[in-house]
Design an enzyme around this catalytic site. Sequence first.
Site, mmCIF file in Angstrom:
data_model
loop_
_atom_site.group_PDB
_atom_site.id
_atom_site.type_symbol
_atom_site.label_atom_id
_atom_site.label_comp_id
_atom_site.label_asym_id
_atom_site.label_seq_id
_atom_site.Cartn_x
_atom_site.Cartn_y
_atom_site.Cartn_z
ATOM 1 N N MET A 156 0.833 -1.210 0.000
ATOM 2 C CA MET A 156 0.000 0.000 0.000
ATOM 3 C C MET A 156 0.867 1.261 0.000
ATOM 4 S SD MET A 156 -3.159 0.036 -0.149
ATOM 5 C CE MET A 156 -4.057 1.490 -0.602
ATOM 6 N N HIS A 174 -7.888 7.499 2.273
ATOM 7 C CA HIS A 174 -8.018 6.053 2.058
ATOM 8 C C HIS A 174 -7.821 5.728 0.583
ATOM 9 C CE1 HIS A 174 -10.793 2.295 2.071
ATOM 10 N NE2 HIS A 174 -9.532 1.958 2.193
#
Length: 699
Positions: A304, A430
Site C-alpha cells: 500500500m 483512504h
Amino acid sequence: MGATVKYERRGPIGVIRIDNPPVNALSHAVRSGIMEALAIAATDDSSAVVLFCDGRTFIAGADITEFGKPPQAPSLPDLLLTLDKHPKLTIAAIHGTALGGGFEVALTCNYRMALATAKVGLPEVKLGLLPGAGGTQRTPRLAGIPAAVDLITSGNPINARSALTLQLVDKVVDENLIDAAAAYAAELVEQKAPQRQASTLPLSLTREDQQLIEVAGAKLLKKTRGERAPQRILDCLLTAATQPFEEGLKREREEFVACLADPQSAALRHMFFAERAAGKIDNLSQDGQAISIATVGIIGAGTMGGGIAMCFAQAGINVTLIDMTDEAVSQGLEKIAKNWAISVKRGRLTAAQTDAMMANITPSSDLNDLAEVDMVIEAVFENLDVKKEVFAKLDGICKHGAVLASNTSYQSIDAIAAATTRPESVLGMHFFSPANVMKLLEVVRGAASSDTVIATAMAVGKKIGKVSVLSGMCYGFIGNRMLRHYGREAALCLVEGSTPTQIDSAMESWGMAMGPLAVSDLAGLDIGYKAREQLTAEHKGDPASYMVADRLVEAGRLGQKSGAGYYQYDPETRQRHEDSAVMAIVTEVRRELGITPRLFEDDEIVNRLTLALANEGAKLLQEGIAQRASDIDVVYCYGYGFPRFKGGPMHTIESMGLDKAVTLLKEFQNQLNPEHWQIAPLLTKLVANGGQLADHHGV
Ligand code: 3H9
C-alpha cells in the site's frame, strides 16, 4: 449575434470568435451565433473564414447539459451542413482540446491548424454516445479506417503532431495561433487552394479494414462488458466505407439518437457530472484554502505505502518513504522499481521517466526525517494502537501545519487524531489497492479535521490523478461500510441455494468487473477472517453470512494466493473452476443452519446485491457521511468495479424508479431476514414526496 459568438475582420479574413466559458461547449446560443456569423461571412467581401475560440480551449463538444432536453434549432448537424457548403474557404484554429462536436466542427472546415500543445479527439463513447455530427464519416475519409476505429472507439484524444501525421490536422504552429491562422488563410487564398471537403474524399473497404473492424468488435465486446455504443460506432464506420457520405450521415444520426435514448448513456453522462461534482466540498469555510504540497512522507513501504509513493513520485512530488528497517524500505523500493520496469516494457513509460520518478523517492528508516515534510500519509498495519503510536510520534516530529493523514480503511480518525495535540491537522486518506492503479481516494473528515486539511487532501488527490470523494467518519467510511451489506447478501445467496459460479456470473453479466466471491478470493479470504476475529459477535453480524468463508480459511483455502478459495485456480492461467469441495462445505453449513436449498434466478441475486448497496448508501446520505448520492456512485465505480455504464448503485435505483426500489426492498424485508433489510427512511420519504436522490444533500 449574442455574447458568445462574434464576427470580426482581420483585413480580408473573417474571424468567427467563440467565447463560451469554461470550455466553449456548443450550446444553443453558440450554434445560433456561428450560423449567423457564417451567413454574414458568406456575403461580405472576406476571402476566407477562420473559426477561433477565446479562453482555455477550442470547442470541447456539444453542451452535455442540453442532452435529454427538447432540441432547439439549429441542430449541430444542420449547422455543419451549412459550414460544409460555405462559399468561402474555412479554417479551424485549434488550441486546448477540440473534442466531440468541437472536433467535428473542425473536421467540417476545409483546413485545420493547431497549436502544438493542442489535443483533438472524439470522446463521445465515454458518454455512451458516438460522434453525431459527421465524425464517424469524415474521420475515416481523412485518416483511414484503422485510425478512425482507434480514435472513436477508445475516445482518447491525440496530440496535434499525431493528428498531423494522420492528416486530421494540416498545419501545427508553436505560438500566436490567431495570427498564424489568419496568415495561413491568406496564403491558401493566394495559392487558390481548393475548398477541400472531407465529405467528398473517397473511401473504400479493403479486406484488411473489414478484418480490423471484426477483430475490434470482438475485442470491444469483451473489454466493454456490454456497452452498446462501441458496437454502434463500428457499424457507422462500416457504413462510411461502403455507402455514400449522405447514407453514412443518415446511419450515424439514427445510431446517435438510439445512443442518446439508451439508459447506458444516461448513466455515463451522470458519471461525467458526478466525477466533477465529487471534487467540490459543500460549506467550506473561508479559511479552507488548500496549502501547497511539495514534499510528502509515507510511512510503510509495503504494497500500500509503495503504491501511494508511486502516485506522488509520478506527479513530481518528493517522497520520503519510511519503514522500520533499511532492509524493509529497500525491499519496498525494489518492488516500486519492478512495477515501473513493467510499464517501461509495455511502452507506457520511458526508462528516463522512471529514473526521474525513482529519484523523487528518498528511502529512510528514521521518522525524524519527516520533520520538514508538508504532508504525511501513514500506511502501516491496520491496528488502532499501532496507528495511535505512530501519530503520537509524528506529533513530536512534524512541523506546524503539516497535514497528517492515515490510510486506514476502518479505524476511527478521531481516535487517531486524539493521539496528537493537533487533531485539526489529522484526516483520513483512504487509497485503494493497488494504489498506483486504482483511481479512487476517500478523503475522510474527522470531527476536528480543519477545512484546510480537507481542501488540501482533495487538491493533492487531483494533482496525483485520483478522483477524490469526501466521506464523514463511520466504520468503513462510504465504500467499505456499504460493501459489508453487498458481501453479506452474496454469502447468503450461496447458503440459501445458489452457487459461487451463479452468483459471480450473474453479477458479471450484469456488468460488475468481477463477481463478489471471486473478488474475495482475489483479496484473500484470510483478511476478512482476521478482521472478524477482532470483532464482537454483534459486530460480526449474521453467522450465516460468514460461516462458509471461515471454513474455507480453516481448510487452508485463502483464495487465489493459496490456489483455492471459493474456486480452484489453475496455477498457470489463474482461471477459476468450480470445486466440489466448496459445495461440500456449503452443504454442511446449510445442514447446520437448517436451510433447505432453493433455486435462484439471476435477477434475484442482482437485485439483492445492488439494493443492499443502495439502501446502505441512502443511509450514509441521510447521516451526512456522503455529501451527495452521486459521490457514492463515484466511490463504487472507481473503487469497487461497479460498471460506469450503470452509473453506480444510487443511479441504478434512481433510474429503476425509487418507488420500485422500495417495493423490492419491502419484499426482501418480508421474505428474508428483516434485520438486514431495514429500509433507509430517506428512500421512503423521497418516494412519499416524489423527490429524487440527486436533490438530497447529505451535509
Ligand atoms: C458531443 O460532442 C456529441 C456530438 O458528437 C454530437 C452532437 C449532435 N458540456 O472537466 P472540467 C463543464 S458529446 C457541458 O472540470 P478540465 C464541466 O462539467 C461531448 N459542460 O475541466 C465543468 O463544469 P463545473 C463530447 C461541460 O479542464 C467545467 O466544464 N465532448 C462540457 O479538467 C470544466 O470541466 C466531451 O465529452 C460539455 N461538453 O477538462 C468533452 N465539458 O465547473 C467533455 C466540460 O460546473 N469535457 N464541461 O464542474 C472534457 O473532457 C473536459 O471538460 C475538458 C476540460 C478536457 C474539455
